[in-house]
Design an enzyme around this catalytic site. Structure first.
Site, PDB file in Angstrom:
ATOM      1  N   ARG A   1     -55.757 -15.511  33.089  1.00  0.00           N
ATOM      2  CA  ARG A   1     -54.400 -15.055  33.416  1.00  0.00           C
ATOM      3  C   ARG A   1     -54.339 -13.626  33.947  1.00  0.00           C
ATOM      4  NH1 ARG A   1     -51.938 -16.944  27.792  1.00  0.00           N
ATOM      5  NH2 ARG A   1     -54.158 -16.851  27.316  1.00  0.00           N
TER       6      ARG A   1
ATOM      7  N   GLU B   1     -51.430 -24.452  15.934  1.00  0.00           N
ATOM      8  CA  GLU B   1     -51.328 -23.892  17.287  1.00  0.00           C
ATOM      9  C   GLU B   1     -50.041 -24.366  17.958  1.00  0.00           C
ATOM     10  OE1 GLU B   1     -53.531 -21.539  18.657  1.00  0.00           O
ATOM     11  OE2 GLU B   1     -53.952 -21.605  16.526  1.00  0.00           O
TER      12      GLU B   1
HETATM   13  C1  UD1 Z   1     -55.695 -17.664  19.199  1.00  0.00           C
HETATM   14  C2  UD1 Z   1     -55.420 -18.387  17.865  1.00  0.00           C
HETATM   15  C3  UD1 Z   1     -53.935 -18.339  17.586  1.00  0.00           C
HETATM   16  C4  UD1 Z   1     -53.448 -16.941  17.526  1.00  0.00           C
HETATM   17  C5  UD1 Z   1     -53.820 -16.208  18.838  1.00  0.00           C
HETATM   18  C6  UD1 Z   1     -53.504 -14.738  18.702  1.00  0.00           C
HETATM   19  C7  UD1 Z   1     -57.118 -20.112  17.726  1.00  0.00           C
HETATM   20  C8  UD1 Z   1     -57.393 -21.554  17.816  1.00  0.00           C
HETATM   21  N1  UD1 Z   1     -55.879 -19.741  17.948  1.00  0.00           N
HETATM   22  O1  UD1 Z   1     -55.052 -18.433  20.200  1.00  0.00           O
HETATM   23  O2  UD1 Z   1     -53.654 -18.975  16.341  1.00  0.00           O
HETATM   24  O3  UD1 Z   1     -52.050 -16.893  17.316  1.00  0.00           O
HETATM   25  O4  UD1 Z   1     -55.208 -16.346  19.127  1.00  0.00           O
HETATM   26  O5  UD1 Z   1     -53.713 -14.109  19.935  1.00  0.00           O
HETATM   27  O6  UD1 Z   1     -57.994 -19.335  17.421  1.00  0.00           O
HETATM   28  N2  UD1 Z   1     -62.669 -16.796  22.930  1.00  0.00           N
HETATM   29  C9  UD1 Z   1     -64.039 -16.911  22.993  1.00  0.00           C
HETATM   30  N3  UD1 Z   1     -64.593 -18.136  23.169  1.00  0.00           N
HETATM   31  C10 UD1 Z   1     -63.845 -19.257  23.288  1.00  0.00           C
HETATM   32  C11 UD1 Z   1     -62.449 -19.139  23.216  1.00  0.00           C
HETATM   33  C12 UD1 Z   1     -61.883 -17.904  23.025  1.00  0.00           C
HETATM   34  O7  UD1 Z   1     -64.758 -15.919  22.892  1.00  0.00           O
HETATM   35  O8  UD1 Z   1     -64.430 -20.338  23.437  1.00  0.00           O
HETATM   36  C13 UD1 Z   1     -62.079 -15.471  22.728  1.00  0.00           C
HETATM   37  C14 UD1 Z   1     -61.230 -15.016  23.881  1.00  0.00           C
HETATM   38  O9  UD1 Z   1     -61.993 -14.246  24.771  1.00  0.00           O
HETATM   39  C15 UD1 Z   1     -60.146 -14.214  23.190  1.00  0.00           C
HETATM   40  C16 UD1 Z   1     -60.043 -14.812  21.814  1.00  0.00           C
HETATM   41  O10 UD1 Z   1     -61.211 -15.542  21.616  1.00  0.00           O
HETATM   42  O11 UD1 Z   1     -60.508 -12.867  23.065  1.00  0.00           O
HETATM   43  C17 UD1 Z   1     -58.810 -15.678  21.642  1.00  0.00           C
HETATM   44  O12 UD1 Z   1     -58.869 -16.766  22.509  1.00  0.00           O
HETATM   45  P1  UD1 Z   1     -57.581 -17.375  23.157  1.00  0.00           P
HETATM   46  O13 UD1 Z   1     -57.967 -18.547  23.951  1.00  0.00           O
HETATM   47  O14 UD1 Z   1     -56.805 -16.315  23.807  1.00  0.00           O
HETATM   48  O15 UD1 Z   1     -56.821 -17.894  21.848  1.00  0.00           O
HETATM   49  P2  UD1 Z   1     -55.303 -18.219  21.789  1.00  0.00           P
HETATM   50  O16 UD1 Z   1     -55.041 -19.525  22.433  1.00  0.00           O
HETATM   51  O17 UD1 Z   1     -54.514 -17.060  22.233  1.00  0.00           O
HETATM   52 CA    CA Z   2     -55.031 -14.760  23.261  1.00  0.00          CA
END
Ligand code: UD1
Ligand code: CA
Length: 462
Positions: A15, A154
């Protein structure tokens, strides 16, 4: 407290619509993830593991060996990301803090309080929650009948009632190491996003009769996660405000804080005055009594006491006590102004030392120049330091006086106490105490105008 932290930074950050990894976008002059790492260090976290994607080299290039790295080859979810740290954390004891790399706004004290609350409650997992007006996009904290933690749902998996909950999961947690990895092996991607959710770990721990606590934090701004440029700008605003407030409380005057920008790593002494539209960038340090602005930019500089910088740009240079710059001057990298030196209006200097009390008052360009003490450089003087292939040095020794509008063709040296006549193009050294004159002599032709007029016709109309 010997806590470890796992920082999740493998996501693509789509994004942001950027060629630069999300966590490397700067906020107040420092990449987002560097703020996260600094906050963790200040909170007392000793070991920091950063989970990066396959294109993590840039992040490693920035943070270097200050932290450890774990690669998550495929982004299968936050739970899968943390699981990649298992081997590295094998046999660890003590709490593990998990935090997202895109949440730079936590105060170190908040993270410390979270770890302490976790430890004193003897919980196996503690989640930091905040209450927000608009919970869209976040995981909701669902509490049980006793108002204790039940699960995190979620947005995409939430039922209509769950969707109304305004207490959200910040994405920051503390776990006990062993139960964390045990539970991580039990999660499955059976959800709306087909991802391994870290959030499911808490429910699993709870179901297995482990204690899960909620640490509800009053300042929801701290939990702001940055997913797009709008949130990036919001974070910048919040952090800038904090930085300004910190320095004002420490004795810095900001006549108009709203137009005064101070980067995260800058350091200001008490009684520094920043006038409107001023940017103090990078690792600049400013000593007491200096006045900077209005309309000034100072980047990666060391500024001594009682220095004045007015409407100027000063980069990677040092300005000693009582020196002055501006208005409308450009000090490029590698310059040093010694005590009481002056670079006045409409000058550009680069890789140049201006000695104690020496003056470069107006309309001058100096490149690769070394000026001694008590020197005066006349208006319009320039060093011709570049021959199209190479740069050459100019040396102007103590007490020399360079008249207005001279060209100093480098390499060249003006000896101590020497004078250079105004309008000279100097190609050879001027010995100490000598006068260098390098211009043609003036010749006056008497009555020339009269003769010229009578020879030419009357001017044409129009
Ligand atoms: C996540 C939480 C959500 C919370 C939110 C807060 C989960 C399932 N959900 O959602 O409950 O309210 O954060 O911002 O955890 N990342 C990785 N590897 C991956 C996926 C993500 O390193 O495979 C990292 C991303 O770079 C990021 C963080 O984890 O820094 C969060 O990932 P993101 O996909 O933004 O989670 P949300 O859907 O926002
Ligand atoms: Ca996030």
């Amino acid at each position: 407290m010997s806590a470890a932290a796992v920082v999740l930074a493998a996501g693509k950050g789509t994004r942001m619509k950027s060629a630069v990894p999300k966590v490397l976008h700067p906020i107040c002059g420092l990449p987002m993830i560097a703020h996260v790492v600094n906050n963790l260090r200040e909170a007392g976290v000793e070991r920091i593991l950063v989970v990066v994607g396959q294109e993590g080299q840039e992040i490693q290039g920035l943070l270097g060996s200050e932290v450890e790295y774990v690669v998550q080859a495929e982004q299968l979810g936050t739970g899968h990301a943390v699981l990649q740290a298992e081997a590295v954390l094998q046999g660890c004891s003590g709490p593990v803090l998990v935090i997202h790399g895109d949440t730079p706004l936590y105060r170190p004290g908040t993270l410390r309080d979270l770890i302490e609350a976790h430890q004193s409650s003897k919980a196996l997992a503690t989640v930091l929650s905040v209450v927000v007006d608009d919970p869209t996009g976040y995981g909701r904290i669902i509490r049980d009948a006793a108002d204790r933690f039940a699960k995190i749902v979620e947005q995409k998996d939430a039922g209509p009632e769950e969707a109304l909950v305004k207490e959200i999961n910040s994405g920051t947690y503390v776990f006990e190491c062993e139960p964390l990895f045990e539970a991580l092996h039990q999660i499955s991607p059976e959800n709306a996003q087909a991802e391994y959710y870290l959030t499911d770990v808490l429910e699993i721990i709870k179901e297995q009769a482990g204690k899960v606590e909620i640490f509800i934090h009053g300042d929801h701004e701290e939990a702001l996660g940055i997913n797009n440029r709008v949130q990036l700008a919001a974070a910048e605003r919040i952090l800038r405000d904090r930085i300004r407030e910190r320095w004002m409380r420490a004795g810095v005057t900001m006549v108009d804080p709203a137009t005064t920008y101070v980067d995260a790593e800058a350091e200001l002494a008490p009684d520094v005055v920043l006038l409107p539209f001023t940017f103090i960038e990078g690792r600049t340090r400013v000593a007491a009594g200096s006045v900077i602005g209005p309309f000034s930019r100072v980047k990666d500089c060391v500024v001594g006491e009682n220095v004045t910088i007015s409407q100027a740009t000063v980069l990677e240079s040092s300005l000693d006590a009582d020196s002055t710059v501006g208005p409308y001057s450009y000090i490029r990298p590698g310059c040093r102004l010694a005590e009481k030196a002056k670079v006045g209006g409409f000058c550009e200097i680069k890789n140049t030392t201006v000695g104690p009390g020496s003056k470069v008052p107006h309309l001058t360009y100096l490149g690769d120049t070394s000026i001694g003490s008590g020197v005066n450089i006349g208006a319009g003087t320039i060093t011709c330091n570049y021959d199209g292939k190479k740069k050459h040095p100019t040396v102007i020794d103590d007490g020399a006086f360079v008249g207005s509008n001279c060209n100093l063709v480098a390499p060249v040296e003006i000896g101590a106490g020497a004078y250079v006549a105004a309008g000279s193009t100097v190609t050879n050294d001027v010995p100490p105490g000598a006068l260098g004159v390098a211009r043609s002599r003036q010749r006056n032709i008497p009555d020339w105008v009269q003769r010229w007029s009578s020879k030419t016709n009357a001017p044409e109309e129009g």
